[in-house]
Design an enzyme around this catalytic site. Structure first.
Site, PDB file in Angstrom:
ATOM      1  N   GLU A  21       0.849  -1.180   0.000  1.00 37.08           N
ATOM      2  CA  GLU A  21       0.000   0.000   0.000  1.00 37.08           C
ATOM      3  C   GLU A  21       0.896   1.245   0.000  1.00 37.08           C
ATOM      4  O   GLU A  21       1.888   1.261   0.731  1.00 37.08           O
ATOM      5  CB  GLU A  21      -0.931   0.043   1.217  1.00 37.08           C
ATOM      6  CG  GLU A  21      -1.997   1.132   1.083  1.00 37.08           C
ATOM      7  CD  GLU A  21      -2.987   1.193   2.249  1.00 37.08           C
ATOM      8  OE1 GLU A  21      -2.723   0.613   3.308  1.00 37.08           O
ATOM      9  OE2 GLU A  21      -4.026   1.829   2.069  1.00 37.08           O
ATOM     10  N   GLU A  58      -6.271  -3.145  12.425  1.00 36.87           N
ATOM     11  CA  GLU A  58      -5.935  -3.888  11.195  1.00 36.87           C
ATOM     12  C   GLU A  58      -6.952  -4.992  10.931  1.00 36.87           C
ATOM     13  O   GLU A  58      -7.275  -5.277   9.769  1.00 36.87           O
ATOM     14  CB  GLU A  58      -4.523  -4.469  11.293  1.00 36.87           C
ATOM     15  CG  GLU A  58      -3.411  -3.437  11.541  1.00 36.87           C
ATOM     16  CD  GLU A  58      -3.449  -2.245  10.601  1.00 36.87           C
ATOM     17  OE1 GLU A  58      -3.960  -2.380   9.471  1.00 36.87           O
ATOM     18  OE2 GLU A  58      -2.995  -1.157  11.003  1.00 36.87           O
ATOM     19  N   HIS A  67     -10.041  -3.798   9.258  1.00 40.62           N
ATOM     20  CA  HIS A  67      -9.831  -3.653   7.814  1.00 40.62           C
ATOM     21  C   HIS A  67     -10.048  -4.959   7.049  1.00 40.62           C
ATOM     22  O   HIS A  67     -10.217  -4.931   5.834  1.00 40.62           O
ATOM     23  CB  HIS A  67      -8.387  -3.240   7.528  1.00 40.62           C
ATOM     24  CG  HIS A  67      -8.075  -1.780   7.654  1.00 40.62           C
ATOM     25  ND1 HIS A  67      -8.859  -0.791   7.105  1.00 40.62           N
ATOM     26  CD2 HIS A  67      -7.014  -1.147   8.223  1.00 40.62           C
ATOM     27  CE1 HIS A  67      -8.284   0.386   7.348  1.00 40.62           C
ATOM     28  NE2 HIS A  67      -7.175   0.200   8.021  1.00 40.62           N
TER      29      HIS A  67
END
Ligand code: BES
Ligand code: ZN
Length: 844
Positions: free
Chosen positions: A121, A290, A293
């Site tokens: 990313e 996280e 996500h």
């Protein structure tokens, strides 16, 4: 930057076969990528960055291609639009920039070793393999990896390993996903594993430089977080496993790669027996972030990078929702209030700040726009505000529908607002628009006018006043049940104050619960009525009052001195949130006194006085009777005590050090930082400084290292501080990922400020070359603006940074920071006398 073409428009990949042959010894990656998909036209493009392409075949035929490095592209032709297979053979360097496929360096028992991991990313998958490297281009991936494998080493990836043949590890095919979430890690790993109720394999991995017990805490939180989200989202975790991997070198904090989340060691590994509660809370919220996500971001992904904020602010909210459910006794929302809310309010008050939602053309523009206080903190605060408007049930129901409809696909904010609108029956998108598209936030002033309470909203600024007529749809959250839910006009008459008091048991307040993003300035009379009851308010309300009035003081609307008067009454609070705000104010007051001056001495006495009762109550060691609040308060007040330099407190600190025979690693974590700081500041002449620095270099325990850094950077000795600066570029002592903390630490110390500033001025080009590609690079400028507060430093700051003002990633930051330093210097000049007079009056 001009709009770039989206390559997904030319070619829609369906499946990738990825093959990597990685040599740590030769720092090279050899790769083969086979992509099947649909060409929309005959001239198509793939992303690549720094790949050396040996051969490109379309449907088995070698074809010509053009590499365009400016556009990160390979251009070529297929015979005709339609289904095609593309095969690319290439090589790429294994570089140390913590992007793409990169090595992490560490030592075990004096032996140097390497892991290799990935960070794709936002747009670094193209450094690893040719691809349509855009979030919308979802495909399936079958990955195969060979590396210079030593006995005992492993490689893990998004999916379980299928089989190994001739040293090549073949992984199972993934579900449909975006390129930026592809990941793997290889090397000499240790792990702990468990299973969720629903049968998902959960694991935590690290190098063998850590005691294996340090993986337990994360394993427990990860398992329970997944169980929580499966229930909360009413959507199963869709992969067979969820690995959490700690990497010794890591640019960001953590990364939500699907099925294989990567972390900084500091954000995953915890010595359960000796770690401060605040550190455990941070680790838990990072893991929960996280894992949030894995659904919001991974299962359903933003169409384009302009909605990165939605991904991040949503996960930033959910980390608190989840941890509040897993560890209710932590009262984790107080930590949201103490940290995220303060960061958002402060940053968002500066003229020139960006709105939460900003258009981006190229993902590289995100680097310039990536302002965590806005994208994470303000975004999360706005979602929390939204959640309080529609309620948790509607949020869950809306999310369930959103995941069901959008799974394995891409969505935009509008899709989410629609799902939440349906679930709640409220036009929530409309309310959110005023907050997401406009920068800044309002101050609501409440005044008594002819017996009526009259409200007025205008943009709040610290420093330069933005000349705007922006209006927000403000959730008033008043104690008065008759007040409207939303204020969307500039002025609003709430009616007779006497009637309001009759309805509210005599307490008129706005923004109850501190969930909405605005500050309130009550007029004198309303304020006096409020303060009458102040001590009986709940901690969130007390802290909110300190927060609002600190901001108003920074903005020059009220005086710091008025705040000081409140502190002695609050300093004995048993709420860590209140204590946090008290010492946040104290730390700002430090800027009002010159180091070494009589005024500084006065402030030290004041702080010694403020912290004395708490230190006496809590002591230096944990007690069985400690509440969680006590555990959070202790480190804060001990640090204050050491700053206050009361002789008895310093003697206690030293006694702690002697009690463990100067074995730093044996100090209890809660008092460790205070003890080490005191040793460095007050017990010179010993070998502490050299010993601590050597231990810093040797230790793999991140929170111990952070405490050692705090201590070392607090030295009073300029030559010691210079020796730290001399190590800034020595990765064997200070890893690049940790440098900013060191720089800020020395810069904040008056005895080291010149050394650190001089280093930055002279080594800027080194810094740019080494870390300039990092999206948080501009935060090197931000930290300076948090520290400089004099006219002289402002001039130096301007002289150095103004010539760089046109650099894309720095322009906004430099402009804002000049304003921030200038306004602080002005407020200090204007209010210093008043502050010192008040200190004189308060010190016994
Ligand atoms: N996805 C981000 C990390 C990221 C963002 C990498 C943008 C590259 C570009 C991840 O989920 C994240 O938010 N990490 C945070 C830590 C988090 C727990 C607040 C970070 O790295 O600061
Ligand atoms: Zn995130």
């Amino acid at each position: 930057m001009t709009a770039i073409q989206r390559f997904y428009e030319t070619f829609k990949p369906e499946h990738y076969d990825l093959y990597f042959d990685i040599s740590r010894a030769n720092k090279i990656i050899k790769g083969q990528t086979k992509i099947t998909g649909t060409a929309v036209q005959s001239d198509i493009a793939l992303h690549q960055h720094d790949l050396t392409i040996q051969e490109l075949k379309v449907d088995g035929q070698v074809v010509d291609f053009q590499v365009d490095n400016d556009q990160d592209a390979i251009f070529f032709n297929v015979v005709q639009a339609g289904q095609v297979t593309i095969e690319v053979t290439y090589s790429a360097p294994l570089t140390d920039n913590m992007n793409g496929i990169y090595p992490s360096y560490y030592e075990v028992n004096g032996e140097s070793k390497q892991l290799v991991g990935t960070q794709f990313e936002t747009y670094f998958a193209r450094q690893a393999f040719p691809s349509i490297d855009e979030p919308e281009a979802k495909a399936t991936f079958s990955t195969a990896i060979r590396f210079d494998e030593q006995p005992g080493e492993t490689v893990i990836a998004n999916m379980p390993e299928d089989h190994e043949t001739d040293g090549v590890h073949y992984f199972q095919k993934t579900v449909k996903m975006s390129t930026y979430l592809v990941a793997f890690v290889l090397g000499d790993l240790q792990s702990k594993k468990t299973q969720t109720k629903s049968g998902v394999e959960v694991g935590v991995f690290s190098t063998k430089a850590h005691p294996i017990a340090d993986l337990d805490f994360a394993l427990d939180i990860a398992k329970r977080s997944i169980e929580f989200y499966e229930d909360y989202y009413q959507t199963p975790y869709p992969l067979p496993h969820s690995w959490q991997v700690a990497l010794p070198d890591f640019s960001a904090g953590a990364m939500e790669n699907w099925g294989i989340v990567t972390y900084r060691e500091a954000y995953l590994l915890v010595d359960s027996a000796n770690t401060a509660l605040s550190v455990k809370q941070v680790v838990a919220t990072v893991i929960a972030h996280e894992l949030a996500h894995q659904w919001f971001g991974d299962l359903v992904t933003m169409k384009w990078w302009d909605e990165l904020w939605l991904n991040e602010s949503f996960a930033n909210m959910m980390e608190f929702v989840a941890i509040d459910a897993l560890e209710p006794n932590w009262h984790i929302w107080e930590s949201f209030n103490a940290n995220d809310v303060q960061a958002a309010l402060k940053r968002d008050a500066t003229d020139g700040v960006q709105p939460v939602h900003v258009a981006v053309n190229h993902p590289a523009e995100i680097d310039a726009l990536f302002d965590p206080a806005i994208v994470y903190a303000k975004g999360a605060r706005l979602l929390v505000m939204m959640r309080s408007l529609i309620g948790d049930d509607a949020l869950r129901q809306g999310l369930k529908a959103y995941f069901a409809k959008m799974a394995y696909g891409n969505a935009s904010g509008a899709d989410l607002w629609e799902a939440l609108g349906q679930a709640s029956g409220q036009n929530i998108g409309e309310v959110m628009k005023t907050w997401l598209e406009q920068p800044g936030y309002p101050v609501v002033s409440a005044k008594l006018v002819e017996g009526h309470v009259v409200l007025h909203q205008e943009q709040f600024n610290i420093g330069k006043q933005a000349d705007t007529d922006r209006l927000w749809q403000i959730p008033l959250n008043s104690t008065d049940p008759k007040a409207p839910k939303l204020m969307d006009t500039a002025d609003l008459d709430l009616g007779s104050y006497a009637d309001i008091l009759a309805r509210t048991n005599g307490v008129f307040r706005l923004n109850v619960g501190n969930a909405a993003h605005y500050v309130i300035q009550y007029d004198e009379r309303l304020l006096a009525d409020l303060l009458e009851d102040f001590e009986n308010f709940d901690p969130i309300t007390q802290a909110q009052f300190l927060q609002d009035n600190l901001l108003l003081a920074e903005g020059g609307r009220t005086g710091y001195a008025d705040l000081l008067w409140l502190l002695p009454n609050l300093a004995d609070s048993s709420s860590s949130l209140v204590i946090d705000l008290v010492y946040r104010i104290v730390s700002q007051i430090k800027d009002f006194v010159t180091p070494g001056s009589e005024e500084e001495q006065l402030l030290k006495e004041f702080v010694a006085q403020l912290s004395a009762n708490q230190i006496a109550r809590l002591g230096w060691q944990q007690k069985d009777t400690d509440s969680n609040e006590d555990l959070l308060i202790r480190p804060t007040v001990l640090a204050a005590g050491v700053y206050g330099e009361d002789a008895a407190v310093l003697a206690q600190a030293h006694a702690q050090f002697e009690a463990v025979n100067r074995q730093v690693a044996q100090l209890p974590a809660d008092s460790r930082s205070a003890v080490l700081v005191s040793e460095i500041k007050n017990n010179q002449g010993t070998s502490n400084f050299a010993d601590f620095l050597a231990l810093y270099q040797k230790s793999a325990n991140a929170s111990l290292k952070a405490d050692l850094r705090t201590a070392l950077t607090s030295s009073r000795d300029s030559s010691e501080l210079q020796s730290l600066v001399d190590n800034f570029q020595n990765a064997a002592v200070i890893k690049p990922q940790d440098l900013r903390g060191w720089f800020a630490g020395v810069l904040a110390n008056s005895a080291g400020q010149s050394a650190a500033w001089n280093w930055l001025e002279t080594q800027w080009s080194w810094l740019e070359e080494r870390l300039g590609g990092d999206m948080e690079f501009s935060s090197y400028v931000t930290v300076i603006s948090r520290i400089f507060h004099t006219q002289e430093r402002l001039t130096e700051f301007k002289t150095f940074f103004t010539p760089k003002i046109n650099q894309p990633g720095l322009s906004r930051e430099i402009q804002m920071d000049i304003d921030i330093i200038a306004s602080r210097a002005a407020v200090i000049k204007q209010q210093a006398d008043q502050v010192v007079m008040t200190l004189r009056a308060l010190v016994r």
